[in-house]
Design a protein around this motif. Structure first.
Motif, PDB file in Angstrom:
ATOM      1  N   GLU A   1       0.829  -1.214   0.000  1.00  0.00           N
ATOM      2  CA  GLU A   1       0.000   0.000   0.000  1.00  0.00           C
ATOM      3  C   GLU A   1       0.863   1.264   0.000  1.00  0.00           C
ATOM      4  OE1 GLU A   1      -3.881   1.680   2.362  1.00  0.00           O
ATOM      5  OE2 GLU A   1      -2.172   1.019   3.556  1.00  0.00           O
ATOM      6  N   ILE A   2       1.843   1.304   0.896  1.00  0.00           N
ATOM      7  CA  ILE A   2       2.711   2.483   0.958  1.00  0.00           C
ATOM      8  C   ILE A   2       3.558   2.581  -0.305  1.00  0.00           C
ATOM      9  CG2 ILE A   2       4.673   3.494   2.194  1.00  0.00           C
ATOM     10  CD1 ILE A   2       3.383   2.465   4.773  1.00  0.00           C
ATOM     11  N   GLY A   3       3.959   1.439  -0.854  1.00  0.00           N
ATOM     12  CA  GLY A   3       4.722   1.451  -2.093  1.00  0.00           C
ATOM     13  C   GLY A   3       3.935   1.980  -3.276  1.00  0.00           C
TER      14      GLY A   3
ATOM     15  N   ILE B   1       6.951  -2.860  -9.315  1.00  0.00           N
ATOM     16  CA  ILE B   1       7.160  -4.305  -9.184  1.00  0.00           C
ATOM     17  C   ILE B   1       7.124  -4.714  -7.713  1.00  0.00           C
ATOM     18  CG2 ILE B   1       8.878  -6.149  -9.470  1.00  0.00           C
ATOM     19  CD1 ILE B   1       9.756  -4.851 -12.037  1.00  0.00           C
ATOM     20  N   VAL B   2       7.615  -3.844  -6.835  1.00  0.00           N
ATOM     21  CA  VAL B   2       7.674  -4.166  -5.407  1.00  0.00           C
ATOM     22  C   VAL B   2       6.289  -4.435  -4.832  1.00  0.00           C
ATOM     23  CG1 VAL B   2       8.369  -3.331  -3.130  1.00  0.00           C
ATOM     24  CG2 VAL B   2       9.828  -2.893  -5.127  1.00  0.00           C
ATOM     25  N   PRO B   3       5.287  -3.524  -4.995  1.00  0.00           N
ATOM     26  CA  PRO B   3       3.952  -3.845  -4.493  1.00  0.00           C
ATOM     27  C   PRO B   3       3.325  -5.053  -5.179  1.00  0.00           C
ATOM     28  CG  PRO B   3       4.005  -1.622  -5.450  1.00  0.00           C
ATOM     29  CD  PRO B   3       5.387  -2.139  -5.445  1.00  0.00           C
TER      30      PRO B   3
ATOM     31  N   LEU C   1      13.872   1.720  -1.070  1.00  0.00           N
ATOM     32  CA  LEU C   1      14.161   0.658  -2.042  1.00  0.00           C
ATOM     33  C   LEU C   1      13.598   1.023  -3.412  1.00  0.00           C
ATOM     34  CD1 LEU C   1      15.054  -2.185  -2.898  1.00  0.00           C
ATOM     35  CD2 LEU C   1      12.876  -3.047  -2.000  1.00  0.00           C
ATOM     36  N   GLN C   2      12.357   1.513  -3.433  1.00  0.00           N
ATOM     37  CA  GLN C   2      11.760   1.905  -4.703  1.00  0.00           C
ATOM     38  C   GLN C   2      12.487   3.105  -5.313  1.00  0.00           C
ATOM     39  OE1 GLN C   2       7.613   1.995  -3.037  1.00  0.00           O
ATOM     40  NE2 GLN C   2       7.131   0.984  -4.960  1.00  0.00           N
TER      41      GLN C   2
END
Length: 338
Positions: A173-175, A329-331, A314-315
């Motif tokens: 969600e935060i990502g 891609i992370v979320p 990280l993002q």
């Protein structure tokens, strides 16, 4: 600093709620939020600003870790999913309106600290209201919790399964919403400023920029989804709703990330709509699996913000080296587990 305060005080707040009762911890938390907001509104020192943000985050942590389990005691246990979903919806609606308040304050030339002055007044009103409210009676036979019992909880397979889901959900969600303004600026070339300080009309002062508006819509649709989700849960069941919403969140995210400007404007709010019920379902599923140590378990779950706080850097690294579209891609990976 907000994530750091959650990381440090989620567990102590849960332990205090089990030992002293939710009422005392909630009142202390909201009072700390009010104090932090008033001091922040008058501060001009960077160190003091960071300290007050930390204090406000600590107050929010005390409120969340104590208040969320208490909702279970206000109604029948089978209604906990619906009640918590509605309570969290109220928070997201407030966050949606906050974007427009901030845009108006900035559009009329007020300093950003004035927003915290307003929030401090709201916190004082909430403290007065809570002081006069009747809270559920605290169980007098509540067994004190010790460190070895926390270790047992951390080895419980149910807590591990749901807890990992909440950790990954928070990261997803935060990502997503943290990077919405920057995504529009870098990918679609739309400036990410909240508002124009030189706006001359009321609409120009209140209405934020397109990236800020999409950010607000993400939060607003999250609130809508949580209100509508209550009836959907009752009709279709939690498992079906959870699976459907996660799949639709992934589809919406891919559309927003890979599509045109118009598709991004539609896709990101759609993410908010479908992802809305995931956290309440995971949280209540965990809490309903245990009949004691509610505050401590809530504190353990709220430490998910530790992981969430690691996602934006990280993002950011991925965006600098590969591209802004790739950061989503992370979320996607996180939601795949959920």
């Amino acid at each position: 600093f907000t994530f750091l305060s959650v990381a440090l005080f989620a567990m102590p707040s849960g332990l205090l709620a089990d030992r002293l009762g939710a009422r005392r911890v909630i009142l202390a938390g909201v009072s700390l939020m009010a104090l932090g907001c008033f001091l922040l509104s008058q501060s001009h020192s960077y160190a003091l600003v960071l300290a007050m943000i930390f204090a406000i985050g600590t107050g929010v942590t005390m409120l969340q870790t104590s208040g969320s389990p208490m909702i279970q005691q206000l109604d029948a246990p089978q209604n906990y999913h619906r009640n918590l979903t509605f309570a969290v919806a109220c928070c997201t609606f407030a966050a949606f309106l906050a974007i427009f308040c901030l845009a108006y304050l900035r559009g009329t030339g007020h300093p950003w600290q004035s927003y915290y002055l307003l929030f401090g007044v709201v916190c004082l009103v909430v403290v007065g209201f809570l002081s006069l409210s009747k809270f559920p009676a605290r169980a007098t036979n509540q067994e004190g919790i010790h460190l070895e019992q926390i270790g047992k909880l951390l080895r419980d397979p149910i807590l591990i399964t749901y807890g990992l889901g909440i950790y990954l959900y928070s990261m997803a969600e935060i990502g997503i919403y943290f990077w919405i303004p920057k995504f529009f600026e870098d990918v679609h070339g739309v400036p990410a400023a909240v508002s124009s300080a030189g706006a001359t009309t009321l609409l120009g002062r209140v209405f934020p920029s397109l990236p800020a508006f999409v950010y607000a819509l993400f939060l607003g649709m999250t609130g809508v989804g949580r209100v509508v989700g209550g009836s959907a849960l009752k009709r279709f069941g939690t498992v079906r709703v959870l699976r459907f919403c996660v799949v639709m969140t992934l589809v919406s995210l891919l559309v927003a990330t890979l599509g045109s400007l118009k598709l991004s404007v539609i896709g990101f709010p759609a993410c908010g709509l479908f992802i809305s019920v995931v956290y309440p379902l995971l949280y209540t599923g965990t809490m309903n699996s245990f009949d004691k140590y509610q505050g401590t378990i809530s504190g353990l779950l709220c430490t998910s913000y530790i992981a969430a706080g690691c996602v934006p850097p990280l993002q950011g690294w991925i965006g600098d080296h590969i591209g802004m579209r790739t950061i989503m891609i992370v979320p996607v990976v996180c939601l795949t587990y959920v």
